[in-house]
Each structure stands twice: as structure tokens, then as C-alpha cells.
Design a protein around this motif. Sequence first.
Motif, PDB file in Angstrom:
ATOM      1  N   ILE A 144      45.412  40.890  40.871  1.00  0.00           N
ATOM      2  CA  ILE A 144      45.286  39.843  41.893  1.00  0.00           C
ATOM      3  C   ILE A 144      45.466  38.459  41.276  1.00  0.00           C
ATOM      4  O   ILE A 144      45.963  37.530  41.939  1.00  0.00           O
ATOM      5  CB  ILE A 144      43.936  39.971  42.652  1.00  0.00           C
ATOM      6  CG1 ILE A 144      43.900  39.081  43.893  1.00  0.00           C
ATOM      7  CG2 ILE A 144      42.741  39.710  41.754  1.00  0.00           C
ATOM      8  CD1 ILE A 144      44.848  39.495  44.991  1.00  0.00           C
ATOM      9  N   THR A 145      45.125  38.335  39.989  1.00  0.00           N
ATOM     10  CA  THR A 145      45.312  37.037  39.318  1.00  0.00           C
ATOM     11  C   THR A 145      46.789  36.640  39.274  1.00  0.00           C
ATOM     12  O   THR A 145      47.123  35.461  39.366  1.00  0.00           O
ATOM     13  CB  THR A 145      44.770  37.106  37.876  1.00  0.00           C
ATOM     14  OG1 THR A 145      45.254  38.305  37.265  1.00  0.00           O
ATOM     15  CG2 THR A 145      43.252  37.117  37.857  1.00  0.00           C
ATOM     16  N   GLU A 146      47.665  37.632  39.144  1.00  0.00           N
ATOM     17  CA  GLU A 146      49.114  37.345  39.177  1.00  0.00           C
ATOM     18  C   GLU A 146      49.603  37.091  40.600  1.00  0.00           C
ATOM     19  O   GLU A 146      50.454  36.234  40.844  1.00  0.00           O
ATOM     20  CB  GLU A 146      49.911  38.546  38.653  1.00  0.00           C
ATOM     21  CG  GLU A 146      50.075  38.607  37.163  1.00  0.00           C
ATOM     22  CD  GLU A 146      50.845  39.867  36.758  1.00  0.00           C
ATOM     23  OE1 GLU A 146      51.760  40.288  37.502  1.00  0.00           O
ATOM     24  OE2 GLU A 146      50.507  40.429  35.704  1.00  0.00           O
ATOM     25  N   LEU A 153      36.434  38.016  40.386  1.00  0.00           N
ATOM     26  CA  LEU A 153      37.094  39.334  40.472  1.00  0.00           C
ATOM     27  C   LEU A 153      36.146  40.444  40.904  1.00  0.00           C
ATOM     28  O   LEU A 153      35.001  40.506  40.475  1.00  0.00           O
ATOM     29  CB  LEU A 153      37.708  39.681  39.128  1.00  0.00           C
ATOM     30  CG  LEU A 153      38.881  38.807  38.684  1.00  0.00           C
ATOM     31  CD1 LEU A 153      39.379  39.251  37.321  1.00  0.00           C
ATOM     32  CD2 LEU A 153      40.019  38.870  39.707  1.00  0.00           C
ATOM     33  N   TYR A 154      36.647  41.305  41.760  1.00  0.00           N
ATOM     34  CA  TYR A 154      35.979  42.565  42.099  1.00  0.00           C
ATOM     35  C   TYR A 154      36.984  43.655  41.753  1.00  0.00           C
ATOM     36  O   TYR A 154      37.745  44.110  42.610  1.00  0.00           O
ATOM     37  CB  TYR A 154      35.654  42.620  43.593  1.00  0.00           C
ATOM     38  CG  TYR A 154      34.489  41.752  44.010  1.00  0.00           C
ATOM     39  CD1 TYR A 154      34.551  40.377  43.920  1.00  0.00           C
ATOM     40  CD2 TYR A 154      33.313  42.328  44.499  1.00  0.00           C
ATOM     41  CE1 TYR A 154      33.482  39.583  44.294  1.00  0.00           C
ATOM     42  CE2 TYR A 154      32.242  41.532  44.885  1.00  0.00           C
ATOM     43  CZ  TYR A 154      32.333  40.165  44.777  1.00  0.00           C
ATOM     44  OH  TYR A 154      31.274  39.380  45.157  1.00  0.00           O
ATOM     45  N   GLY A 155      36.996  44.060  40.512  1.00  0.00           N
ATOM     46  CA  GLY A 155      38.051  44.944  40.046  1.00  0.00           C
ATOM     47  C   GLY A 155      39.316  44.139  39.835  1.00  0.00           C
ATOM     48  O   GLY A 155      39.314  42.906  39.888  1.00  0.00           O
ATOM     49  N   ASP A 156      40.410  44.839  39.567  1.00  0.00           N
ATOM     50  CA  ASP A 156      41.682  44.203  39.238  1.00  0.00           C
ATOM     51  C   ASP A 156      42.395  43.629  40.450  1.00  0.00           C
ATOM     52  O   ASP A 156      43.153  42.674  40.352  1.00  0.00           O
ATOM     53  CB  ASP A 156      42.634  45.261  38.657  1.00  0.00           C
ATOM     54  CG  ASP A 156      42.627  45.246  37.153  1.00  0.00           C
ATOM     55  OD1 ASP A 156      41.877  44.433  36.580  1.00  0.00           O
ATOM     56  OD2 ASP A 156      43.362  46.051  36.552  1.00  0.00           O
ATOM     57  N   GLU A 157      42.179  44.255  41.596  1.00  0.00           N
ATOM     58  CA  GLU A 157      43.048  43.995  42.744  1.00  0.00           C
ATOM     59  C   GLU A 157      42.385  43.180  43.844  1.00  0.00           C
ATOM     60  O   GLU A 157      43.031  42.874  44.851  1.00  0.00           O
ATOM     61  CB  GLU A 157      43.521  45.337  43.328  1.00  0.00           C
ATOM     62  CG  GLU A 157      44.294  46.176  42.341  1.00  0.00           C
ATOM     63  CD  GLU A 157      44.552  47.567  42.869  1.00  0.00           C
ATOM     64  OE1 GLU A 157      43.807  48.014  43.769  1.00  0.00           O
ATOM     65  OE2 GLU A 157      45.498  48.198  42.398  1.00  0.00           O
ATOM     66  N   ILE A 175      51.353  45.000  50.843  1.00  0.00           N
ATOM     67  CA  ILE A 175      52.101  46.073  50.194  1.00  0.00           C
ATOM     68  C   ILE A 175      53.362  45.524  49.514  1.00  0.00           C
ATOM     69  O   ILE A 175      53.911  46.146  48.608  1.00  0.00           O
ATOM     70  CB  ILE A 175      52.422  47.148  51.260  1.00  0.00           C
ATOM     71  CG1 ILE A 175      52.373  48.543  50.655  1.00  0.00           C
ATOM     72  CG2 ILE A 175      53.734  46.881  51.961  1.00  0.00           C
ATOM     73  CD1 ILE A 175      52.246  49.637  51.702  1.00  0.00           C
ATOM     74  N   GLU A 176      53.783  44.321  49.914  1.00  0.00           N
ATOM     75  CA  GLU A 176      54.947  43.693  49.284  1.00  0.00           C
ATOM     76  C   GLU A 176      54.554  42.627  48.264  1.00  0.00           C
ATOM     77  O   GLU A 176      55.377  41.808  47.852  1.00  0.00           O
ATOM     78  CB  GLU A 176      55.902  43.157  50.376  1.00  0.00           C
ATOM     79  CG  GLU A 176      56.459  44.318  51.205  1.00  0.00           C
ATOM     80  CD  GLU A 176      57.436  43.918  52.313  1.00  0.00           C
ATOM     81  OE1 GLU A 176      57.751  42.721  52.439  1.00  0.00           O
ATOM     82  OE2 GLU A 176      57.872  44.831  53.054  1.00  0.00           O
ATOM     83  N   GLY A 177      53.252  42.633  47.900  1.00  0.00           N
ATOM     84  CA  GLY A 177      52.826  41.847  46.746  1.00  0.00           C
ATOM     85  C   GLY A 177      52.505  40.393  46.988  1.00  0.00           C
ATOM     86  O   GLY A 177      52.338  39.628  46.035  1.00  0.00           O
TER      87      GLY A 177
END
Lengths: 572, 572
Positions: free
Chosen positions: B25-27, B41-45, B271-273
Motif C-alpha cells: 500500500i505504501t507504493e 499500516l495494517y499489514g502490507d496492503e 484490483i487495478e492498483g
Amino acid sequence: MASSDEPTEVPTDYEIAQQVETRPITEVVEPVGLTEDDLELYGDETAKLTFDAIERLRNSEREDGDVILVTGMTPTPMGEGKTVTTVGLTQAFNHLGENALAAVREPSLGPVFGVKGGAAGGGYSQVLPMEDINLHFTGDLHALTSAHNLVATMLDNHIKQGNDLDIDVNRVQWPRAIDMNDRALRETVIGLGGEATGIPREDGFILTAASEMMAVLCLADDLADLEERVGRIIVAYDEDGDAVTADDIEATGAVTILLKDALKPNVVQTIEGTPAFVHGGPFANIAHGTNSLIADEAARKLSDYLITEAGFGSDLGAEKFMNVVCRLGGMEPAAVTLVASVRALKYHGKDMWPADLDALDEADVEAVRAGFENLDAHVRNLQGFGVPVVVAVNRFPGDTSEEVEAVLDHCREDLGIEAAESTVFEEGGAGGADLAEKLMTAIETNEETFEFLYDVTAPIETKIEAIATEIYGADSVSIGSDARDDIERMDELGFGDLPVVMSKTFHSLSDDASKKGAPTGWDLEIQEVYPSAGAGFLVALTSDVLTLPGLPDDPAAANMDIDDDGTVSGLF
Amino acid sequence: MASSDEPTEVPTDYEIAQQVETRPITEVVEPVGLTEDDLELYGDETAKLTFDAIERLRNSEREDGDVILVTGMTPTPMGEGKTVTTVGLTQAFNHLGENALAAVREPSLGPVFGVKGGAAGGGYSQVLPMEDINLHFTGDLHALTSAHNLVATMLDNHIKQGNDLDIDVNRVQWPRAIDMNDRALRETVIGLGGEATGIPREDGFILTAASEMMAVLCLADDLADLEERVGRIIVAYDEDGDAVTADDIEATGAVTILLKDALKPNVVQTIEGTPAFVHGGPFANIAHGTNSLIADEAARKLSDYLITEAGFGSDLGAEKFMNVVCRLGGMEPAAVTLVASVRALKYHGKDMWPADLDALDEADVEAVRAGFENLDAHVRNLQGFGVPVVVAVNRFPGDTSEEVEAVLDHCREDLGIEAAESTVFEEGGAGGADLAEKLMTAIETNEETFEFLYDVTAPIETKIEAIATEIYGADSVSIGSDARDDIERMDELGFGDLPVVMSKTFHSLSDDASKKGAPTGWDLEIQEVYPSAGAGFLVALTSDVLTLPGLPDDPAAANMDIDDDGTVSGLF
């Protein structure tokens, strides 16, 4: 500081916690051999251990660390500092250059907003971030509440949608749960409002920590085992008297999905920067009362000493830890720390009920001595398991040296066991160094062998009698006719060989909350016996045990506040 | 693919989501100018936006992005894909090289385990990680449930501990809440069991999303505003008929502490980032029904187009978005997308009640045409606000081209407005490009000016009448004598100038769930008017609105499972 007779001003737990420069949890776990890949992060300071990491540790050849259990004498309603001692002792071991990990229970919002305040240790012996840990943390309690209530919802929905399983609405065994001391929900009638809402019936709420779901989580090995245990939970009986399980009402999969992250142990740090597990925590009066086995197991593979706590006294959490948790988890405690306090000794010595906490602040060494019989009984209980016992006198600011010395002398001279003053609340790990050293010596020099109190294949009555007479000090046990029927049914259902979890008040060694010290000459009455088939034990109910506490007149919640910048006050 | 008449096999939402390679999610947030420091952050995503970041955005000089509201025609019980369209449209804008952000509501566990399944979009237009978002996510719903129930607990505790405020137990206004479709808790009696548990009284549970606490969270600016709103909540009336607030029972601080993290908007990815906000989500039938203002506000400072959704149809969520949310938040929508579906049009055209979803699968262009009157009424409702409307025909796999073309032709030729087929479910952003382009053109060429439906300082009856006649199509309004007393009291209490939130069924434009199309010649009855003083609006109750749904005969939960390795099935 600790040896002075003058009370010392200690800042609040929250103030102390705010002053600490915490490190990222990824750094904190490095010394025990965990990496970032082993963690799922919840913010910077909190993580869950991944299932992959748990599996790797499980298969590791490394020798398991020694288990040190922290338990207590019969406490005052404020608690005598078991969590403080557990965290402080872990800090003390690390302070001495040893590799020790704490595994403690997760706080419940009920007590946080009620009387006790936080449950993440205190003073200079805390786990951090204490504010998160005491509030929503990683959501495990919320997941358990949801999982518990999903079962209840699906059960009542099944009844309303035609009741194909012929569930007897008067024999529903599964209440609802809430993580709040909401006494008005203790006894309710639900399903009112006519045909659209279902069948009216009596129901009640229990605290989430009192749910079998919590016990299941704390005893499960992995997801597959969790799912199996969930499926086995008995939620009702049908018209023929046969058990209806969570699986029968098709709740198993969804409940396990709700618990899939809650099963992963939480990793945080102590105030002195060493890793600690905070995971699970059922009631010790109606369940087994210790943190999760999955956390214990992982922690032992990462440390030389695992320091863990058991709820309430030797009669409740510790007895269950020995007879249930160690049996199910294949563990043996290497030593036990029995936490005593001058305050609790005076409480027993003054035969005080209900507790008048202000009256306990006055120095009174005679009252302390008069309370020894409670301490002695707990020591005997623990020694019965063949485990070395070291008494920790958890020093409170107002305690006098004369009072503390009296306890230490009594242990050494009258009981012939080691004892140490613990000042971990005010001094952190350094204040527990003496205790830690005495424990290491006790473990090294121990020549006894751990043994269970009872053979699990013995008749149910025999198991109950063993606990009642050898641990509680009862003269005899009376099993009511209903309970006798229950026992017969348990045998028929194939539950006869399960260990027994006694449900008893924690305010006394006996079943009568008003009796202090070490009551003798009494009879323990068993009212009901029921299976916690998912957890894997039988519960034997003595007198009424409160599974949903209430708030006091001036609840802690009423004194809490938060600044515009998010700084909380009154929380701890 | 989308233009063929053959139904296309689409994998399940979960399967699609599992195939996507998500980025940290940082990216994901980098292109909109956010950094790691802006996130918790709550996990990576998944992350929450920090209060510091929110404050910085609030003070930024950057022009706010245009607001595009997604709403729908009167839906079938399965929903017509508003969230899918909202997420897909956002993807479409980004697909076209524009900078757009979605802000959608958080799913409730009630529907997830009931009929609807997930609420994180679907197909190739989802927000990820959809599994987390649909389960516990960042714990916001759980925090709200706890906060709601803490108020209830403190209220009953106050009564039990002497009732110094003289609360009238028959006029408690604050029910309990649960995030579960547990119909058996709709109407209950609590406080049973004798003196120890308090005063028996009637009570009930509502779904957490239906709690004023949720509305408060979704309308609060910051922590200070949240605390103020919480304190203002009316929880009961006393023996003199005066309002008793959350502040009076000393719950404000503790409740705000429980909500301090829930107030921070959640950031995930499509879903498309591209980044998306998922935050809050009250019922649109008893509250305002849109995600949080705090998320909207932040998203507008980060994008050129904010795509947001309003619950149910133009009569419920959209009307409230315009008259309440835009008014309180100082926003104006630049355009509205009205989601229509061939299925919903047939549902109205066939005048179907209750819905027979299988019968809607058959191609029937005449039934589609017969359903236009519902679509038309929604278009007129939205045009009344002076906002350009573009109809999105959300194409389902079984729809025929003839059916879809009939809708598009009707919009263009009969209504004179733009319409586009949307295939974002099957094709992701590319399937919404036409819709996105038409919206941009509509915004560019718009010459009308946004206006509220009513003057907020008008008499309460006038505001109700405006909504009833101009939006619902009622001929007249009858205000019962109780409601008339309520209105008088609202004026006395100084609430006369608040906007009105109508509580009405979502199954019909009228107050009668069985009436499809655009019912005329009917009278709207108002049963009760009460203040949501914390949220800042009045609620006018029409006929019974369900605030706690039940599970169906075969609930989604019964078909869920999880593998040993944690892969779930049946969840979506």
C-alpha cells in the motif's frame, strides 16, 4: 527506592509507557531469531506470528525453554500483580543476560472500563503499546465475540427456519457473548416481537473471555485443529436429548474463517525492549485461564525460559494449567512463582468481606501474619505437583519493610522455601533479579518430578474429589442429583475421560466468596457438569459463578478522556 | 465479450482477487502524493491515513477534485452493483489517464453471512484485500459496536446504581448493537434475574451500521468534533421529559477513546492498483448512508475525481447525500451516475413482490420497458438537484443486447440524457471507459447549478413534505399525533433547523415495499420524529424499517469453509 518505608510517587502506567522509546517490532524480535518475514505487522509495534513461522518453530530441533508459571494467592478484587510480575520477571531474566520470553493473556474491555483498568502489566513492568493492547489490539477479542455470536445467530435462525434438527429451545447451551461488563444482559428474554423474529426464549450473555470459543482458540494447535474443535462444540440438545453441535448447524467453516487471524499469536515488546507474546485469555473460573498454547509452544522454541501466568490463584488457573493445559499441550512446568502481597495477606488476616481496600493501606504486621494460612495453602497446592515454588512478594508503594520481611521470613523459616521481594513495578527488571536468580537455582537443584493431581481416566467423581479435597481443602463433595445425571450422560457421550475444569469463585479457596484464609470443615456442592467438547474438558459448576460482571458505581470509563491530539487520560 | 449475447463464465470474486498481484500500500499511494509517513499500516496492503496527513491535506491549497456520486434505481434484494460501478468507474478514469479515487463504505458482517455476500465490489472491479475488507478489516465496525454498547452499558449501570439523573426506564432511546444479522435480538427483555442485575426493561439490538454512532463517525471532522458529537447523543429522557445525553452519563471520553483509530480513513487498492478509501457506512434508510466525510475530504485533495456511492436509490442515499452530507460537509456533486440494471427493470416491469430472482434471468425486453417508470422517477429526482445525470447500465452476464440497447435508447431518446453500458464487473476499468468519458463531458458542459431540495430553516413539516412529494412521489403527508408532538418537542429542544433523514423502505419509491415502479396517488404517514443530535439531523420514521435483519433459510455462512492452509471458500 524499594527498600525505603516511604511510599514512592510512581507516574501512571500510561505516563510511563508514553516516556518509553519503543523500537519497531521487526527489530525487537531479531535477537530471538525471528525475521520480518515471520511477522504480519499491525502498525510498527505489534505483529502476529505467521502460521509458516509457527510451523517452522514446531519442527525445529531446538530444545524447548523451561516453563515458569506465575500464579497467586487468593487475591483482593484489585488483583495482586500477576501480570506485572510475569512481565517484570521476564525483564529480570533478560536483565541478567538470560533469554526469556513472557506469554500473557489479552485484556478484556470489560475490566478495562470497570474496576481493574489495564491488564498489560503496570509501572515499569508492562508490555507495549499498552494503550492498544488494552483497547482493540489486533482484534482477537472482537473476532471471538463475532465468532461466538455467529453460532448463536445461526442456532436461532435454524430454529426459526423450521428447526429440522428438532432443537429443544429449553435446552440451548450456547448463550451470546459481549466484551463489556454489561450486567443487564446477564439474563434476558429474546425472540420477542411475534412470528417474524422467531421463538421467544430465555437467554443470556457471557463475557467473551468466558466463552468456550476462547478456550478453543487457546488450546488449538493450528487451523485444522481449530476447525475440528469448533465443529465439536455442543450448542444445544435435541428433543431426544442428543447433542447438537456447531457442525450440525453448519457454523464450523464461517466461525473458523472469523478466527483465522485471531489464532496467530501477537508479538509485542516489554518496556525493556524484549519480545513478549500476548495471546488469548479465558476465565480461570469457568475455563482453563491461561494464554494460548500456540503462543507458549512458539515462545519455548525461541527462549530458554518461558514465563507465563495463570488466572487467579493456585486453586483456579494454576490447578488447570497443571491438570488441563500441560496435559493437553504436553508441557511440564519447571518452577512456579507464587505472587503474594502484603495487601492480600492483610485481607485474609483481617478476614475481610467485602474487601475494604482503603483499610488495607494501614501497616499491620500482625494482620499480615494472620493471613499466612492462605499463602501456605497455595504453596502446598503447588508443591503437590512436584514443582519447586518460589514466593514473590510483590511490593506495593505503601508496604513497610517490616511487613515484607515478615513474609519473606515466614516462607524461608516456616515453609522452607525460597522467597524474594519483587519491586518490578517500580524498578522494572532490576527489581526482579533476586526472584529470577532464585528461580534458576530452584530449577537447577530440583529433584522432584512433575505429576498430575489425578489420572484422567479415573471416574469423573474421583477427579472432582481430588481437586476439592486436595486443592480447595474441602472435607467432602456432594454431587446433587442433577449433576449425578449429568455425569452419567457425560460417560454415555464418551466424555468420561476428559480432564475436569471446576467453576468456582476466586474470592476464596472454598466455594464461599466470604471465607478468607484456608477454610476447612466444609462440603463442596456440585450443581451441574457439562462438556466443553470443543475445548476438550468437562466443566463442573459449584455455586454461582458470574460469567458477565457489571460496572461499579464509578466505573473507570467515566474518568477517561482524550485530547484533540489523541492523548488519552484516565485509561490506566 | 460484453457485447455477446452469450453468458460469460466469470470466476468468483475471491478467485479473481487471489489471482491479482497486489502491491504494498505504501507504493500504491505514491502517485497521489502520499508517503509511508502518512500511513499507519495494517499489514502490507491496508493502512489508515494519519490525523497529521488529514490535517495537512485539509490545509493544502490544491483544488478539490470533482465529486461524482453513484446511486441506483430501486434495487432488487441482491443489489444492482453500486459498489462494483463505483470501483469500476474509478478504475475507468485511471485507465483513461485521469486521477480518480473511490471512497466506498465498509462492509458489515451481517450481510456477509446473510444473503448478499461481500461488499467490496465484485468481478474485476473490487477493492483489495477483499477478504480482509469483508471480514474484520481494520476493526472499525468492531470499535463502533463496542462504543455503542459501552454507552448502553453505562446507561443501565447508571440506572442500577441509583439513577441520579432520574432516567425514565420506559424512555431509553439507546438500544444495543451487534454486527450480525441476529433477528432474535430485535426485541428483548433485559435486566432479568433479580436485584443484582438491575431493572428489567424492554430493549432491542440494531445492526451496528444502523447506530447513530456510525453516523457520528461518518460526519465528524476530527477527534475534537467526534468527541463533541458523541457527547451530544441523546440516550434517554428523564422523568421531566428532558434529554439525557451520552455526556450526562459520563460516556463521552471512553467512547471517543474506543473510536480514535476508527475515525482514520482506511486506504486500500483497487484490483487495478490505484488507491481507494473504504471508510464508514451507515444505513441509508435510517441514517445518511454514505461513507465518511473525512475520507471524502481527504480523497478530494488527492484526486481530480472522487467517485463515491450512496446507499440504495435516489430516494434514500442520494437524497440524503445531497441534502444532509453535502450540506454538512460543504460539498457539491459535479455529476451523478445512476446505476440501472436489466434485472431491476424487469423486477419493476413485472411488478414483482416478493422478488423471484430466478424469474428475472429470462430475457424479456417488454418487462424491461415496463420498468422504465422507476428509472425515470430516479432520473427526475436527481435532475431536481441541478446535477447532470448519466445512467450506467450495469451489465450482468445473462443480459441480452436487445435488453441493454432498449435501456440506452430510452435514456437518450425519451429522457434526453446520456447513458452508457458498464461492463466493469467482467472487464474492469476498460468496461467503464465510455461511462467515464460521458461523465467528464457532462461535467464540462454542465450549465446548471446545484441546489438543495429544501431550505434547512423551513418548518420540519415543510422539509418532510418536500421529500415526500418531490422525491417519493407521494400525493400528501399525514403526520400522526405522536409525530406532531415529537415535532413540537424538536422545535422546543432547538432542533428545528436540522436537516431531515427519512426512514423508509428501500424496496419501493413509496413507503410500501410491495409497490414497484413509480407509485402515485398515495399518502406518506409519519409515525415518529426523533433527533440524532450527535449526527446533527432529525429522523422521521415512516412505516416499520428493519434495523436488524435476519439470516435467510440457507445463509451464506452455512456454505463457507477454510482449508488447513487458510484458503477460504464460499465467502463470496
